[in-house]
Design a protein around this motif. Structure first.
Motif, short mmCIF file in Angstrom:
data_model
loop_
_atom_site.label_atom_id
_atom_site.label_comp_id
_atom_site.label_asym_id
_atom_site.label_seq_id
_atom_site.Cartn_x
_atom_site.Cartn_y
_atom_site.Cartn_z
N UNK A 127 5.21 -41.14 35.75
CA UNK A 127 5.23 -41.40 37.26
C UNK A 127 3.94 -41.52 37.90
N UNK A 128 4.15 -42.80 38.53
CA UNK A 128 2.96 -43.14 39.39
C UNK A 128 1.98 -43.98 38.76
N UNK A 129 2.32 -44.24 37.42
CA UNK A 129 1.24 -45.14 36.72
C UNK A 129 1.67 -46.54 36.81
N UNK A 130 0.70 -47.53 37.33
CA UNK A 130 1.07 -48.92 37.10
C UNK A 130 0.44 -49.59 35.97
N UNK A 131 1.15 -50.17 35.33
CA UNK A 131 0.36 -50.72 34.19
C UNK A 131 1.03 -52.21 34.08
N UNK A 132 -0.02 -53.07 33.53
CA UNK A 132 0.04 -54.60 33.30
C UNK A 132 -0.40 -54.70 32.04
N UNK A 183 3.02 -35.45 27.76
CA UNK A 183 3.90 -34.83 28.66
C UNK A 183 4.51 -35.81 29.64
N UNK A 184 5.80 -35.86 29.84
CA UNK A 184 6.51 -36.85 30.79
C UNK A 184 6.57 -36.43 32.22
N UNK A 185 6.52 -35.02 32.79
CA UNK A 185 6.85 -34.73 33.84
C UNK A 185 5.33 -34.71 34.62
N UNK A 186 4.85 -35.69 34.66
CA UNK A 186 3.62 -35.94 35.57
C UNK A 186 3.44 -37.06 35.97
N UNK A 187 2.13 -37.30 36.80
CA UNK A 187 1.75 -38.42 37.51
C UNK A 187 0.55 -38.88 37.14
N UNK A 188 0.16 -40.32 37.30
CA UNK A 188 -1.30 -40.66 37.20
C UNK A 188 -1.99 -40.34 38.64
N UNK A 216 -4.34 -29.68 39.44
CA UNK A 216 -4.30 -30.08 38.08
C UNK A 216 -4.11 -31.66 38.04
N UNK A 217 -4.44 -32.12 36.56
CA UNK A 217 -4.16 -33.53 36.61
C UNK A 217 -4.04 -33.95 34.94
N UNK A 218 -3.37 -34.74 34.62
CA UNK A 218 -3.08 -35.24 33.21
C UNK A 218 -4.23 -36.09 33.04
N UNK A 219 -5.32 -35.83 32.53
CA UNK A 219 -6.62 -36.61 32.55
C UNK A 219 -6.52 -37.87 31.35
N UNK A 220 -5.26 -37.51 30.61
CA UNK A 220 -5.10 -38.61 29.64
C UNK A 220 -4.60 -39.83 30.25
N UNK A 221 -3.97 -39.48 31.44
CA UNK A 221 -3.51 -40.65 32.13
C UNK A 221 -4.29 -41.29 33.36
#
Length: 581
Positions: free
Chosen positions: A49-54, A418-423, A436-441
């Motif tokens: 969630x929240x990740x914009x990718x191109x 993990x899928x239940x997270x945001x960028x 907290x943050x998923x720093x891999x994102x």
């Protein structure tokens, strides 16, 4: 299960521990790569969630430890907001220009600075801009102070804290521009995202529309969120804030005598506003709960966030702070003739007969002499260094009330994405965790398409700072099981821990409790030629990276303004030395 540990202590009291919790300690997350084009697979249809990718724009390039060749990761962050037209940004830019455009000194001052955190680096940078020669001394082998980070045996970084760069940080944003590294900030969507404790795995958002100016965008974000506060609670909260809106800065400063909890009761704000909003804000701002935090701190943050359209917009640094932020400052200082020395710990401040500084003595016995002296270390370290002769001087004596708050930063590498997270930065609303943050994102250098690395602030930490890392990790996992109910279990029956790092800082930023504002010192001390820098010194951004950078600029400004006095002292000292010889 084998558990290995490596630990080290540093001058700030921070302790870093590295553990493996895997049947195969060498197990690492690996990239999925296309052998023909060296691009990462699997993110074109991202589930996070929240990740914009191109798929057409390079995000970063990183080499896997276990595979040859380069991996091209494709992702696009949000564009940098327009900050240059805000009053605070312009004010910060004018202060920066003071150093570059002022008259060059007839003879450069040699200024000795203890502490290469952001305050010390800022002091040295702006003194060098003004034509002087800073000698920056750092006791450890790493730059950054409270933004220090270390690389482990696997090549992964772990940090002192989870650092967020806000749009409302004008001096920090100017610094990035002056160094030509604006592109190192990864801006996220303009939102604040809170976990829902009563609905495990769910989040509530405050989304700030780009089409509205401040403060309307913030008001709209609050009004649109009906999951955390009811309409009657919003109305009572707004009424409670009216005096701050009308009274301005004078009212804000007058609230320093009240805790957040006391202010809420006085203003008739419902307790649920505290439970839903202020606990999370207090822990994020100062690592303590609302019953301890000065209301002035909350009002300053709200004022910055609501008065500037992009004030609450957040960015992550694109990699580790020592290399991506601190080294460009060091390179700039050295290019202008300044010096930066690691492993140079100040042991004593030794005095002349008149009570002024004679020199700094290092732990190895070396003596460092200058025309002016700055201590840019945390307030707790300053108090240890103060000569006995100074301790009863009111300027220094009132520092006794300023005490660093303990904080713990936790990094956990999992065996899956993990899928239940945001960028984005997430407010956990947990009794044990802050943000907290998923720093891999969120961070290019730490990016991993197959495994998550959660970086979490464990706060308040006073009752936990002396506990074992195993206890801290076990408690963290119990809280994460609530945030990721489908993916994480406390017993690791779901996601497995590959490894973790726990960084303990027994004394971090100063504890912003009521009635401590008057204890914060100006950067110019009553001792001729001696100055202070640090977020605890007097400046309007309190305990923050922005406060540290601004304190360094104000310290450098005071030294430049005192040039004639300091130059005359230096001349007299030289004449005295010649006559003795």
């Amino acid at each position: 299960m084998d558990v290995g540990c490596v630990s080290a202590a540093n001058i700030n009291g921070a302790i870093q521990n590295r553990y493996f919790r895997s049947h195969n300690p060498s197990q690492r997350c690996s990239f999925s790569r296309n052998s023909r084009c060296n691009t990462v697979k699997g993110f074109k249809n991202c589930e996070h969630m929240g990740c914009r990718l191109e798929s057409s724009i390079p995000w970063s390039t990183r080499r896997s430890n276990h595979q040859s060749g380069h991996l091209q990761i494709v992702c696009k962050d949000y564009p940098r907001p327009e900050l240059e037209n805000t009053v605070n940004f312009v004010e910060a830019a004018q202060l920066s220009s003071f150093f570059r455009s002022g008259a060059r000194p007839n003879k450069a001052l040699q200024v000795v600075i203890a502490g290469a955190g952001l305050a010390g680096l800022s002091t040295a940078k702006y003194l060098a801009d003004a034509g002087h020669k800073p000698i920056l001394l750092e006791g450890r082998d790493v730059l950054g102070g409270k933004v220090a980070a270390w690389k482990d045996a696997d090549g992964d970084w772990y940090e002192t804290g989870l650092h967020i760069f806000f749009g409302a940080y004008p001096n920090m944003q100017n610094l990035f521009g002056e160094l030509g590294i604006n592109d190192r900030l990864q801006w996220k969507e303009h939102s604040m995202i809170f976990a829902m404790p009563n609905k495990p795995g769910e989040f509530s958002r405050f989304d700030f529309p780009e089409s509205l100016p401040a403060p309307l965008n913030g008001i709209w974000a609050i009004l649109r969120n009906n999951e955390m506060l009811t309409w009657p609670e919003k109305v009572k909260f707004a009424i409670g804030l009216l005096p701050a809106m009308v009274g301005g800065q004078a009212y804000v400063e007058a609230q320093d005598g009240l805790s957040v909890t006391e202010w809420m009761k006085k203003q008739g704000v419902p307790d649920r506003v505290n439970d839903e909003v202020f606990i999370a804000m207090s822990k994020a701002l100062n690592f303590i709960n609302p019953d301890e935090l000065s209301m002035q701190c909350i009002l300053i943050a709200l004022n910055r966030f609501l008065q500037e359209k992009h004030g609450s917009k957040m960015a992550f640094l694109d990699g580790n702070p020592p290399e991506r932020l601190c080294m460009p400052i060091v390179d700039h200082i050295q290019s202008l003739g300044g010096e930066v020395r690691l492993n140079s710990r100040v042991k004593n401040i030794e005095l002349n007969s008149d009570g002024t500084v004679k020199h700094f003595m290092l732990s190895n016995g070396s003596l460092i002499t200058g025309d002016a002296y700055v201590v840019a270390a945390p307030v707790d370290i300053l108090k240890l260094l103060l000569p006995q002769e100074w301790r009863e001087i009111p300027y220094f004596k009132k520092l006794e009330k300023l005490v660093g708050v303990p904080v713990i930063n936790v990094h956990i590498w999992f065996d899956r994405k993990l899928k239940n997270t945001y960028d984005h930065l997430l407010f956990s609303r947990s009794p044990l965790l802050s943000v907290y943050a998923d720093m891999s994102l969120t961070c290019k250098e730490y990016y991993d398409p197959n495994c998550s690395m959660l970086e979490l602030v464990f706060a308040p930490a006073e009752e936990w700072i002396s506990r074992s890392d195993t206890e801290i990790i076990d408690a963290t996992m119990k809280e994460l099981a609530k945030l990721f109910p489908d993916e994480i279990a406390a017993d690791q029956s779901k996601a497995k821990i590959l490894k973790y790092h726990v960084v303990k800082t027994p004394r971090s930023v100063y504890k912003t409790i009521p009635n401590c504002e008057s204890c914060r010192p100006l950067q110019r001390s009553p001792i001729e030629g001696f100055y202070l820098a640090g977020d605890y010194t007097k400046q309007k951004y309190l305990a923050s990276m922005e406060g540290a950078v601004l304190s360094g600029k104000l310290c450098a400004q005071a030294i430049v303004q005192d040039y004639n006095l300091l130059a005359n002292r230096a001349q007299k000292r030289t004449q005295a030395e010649v006559s003795i010889a």
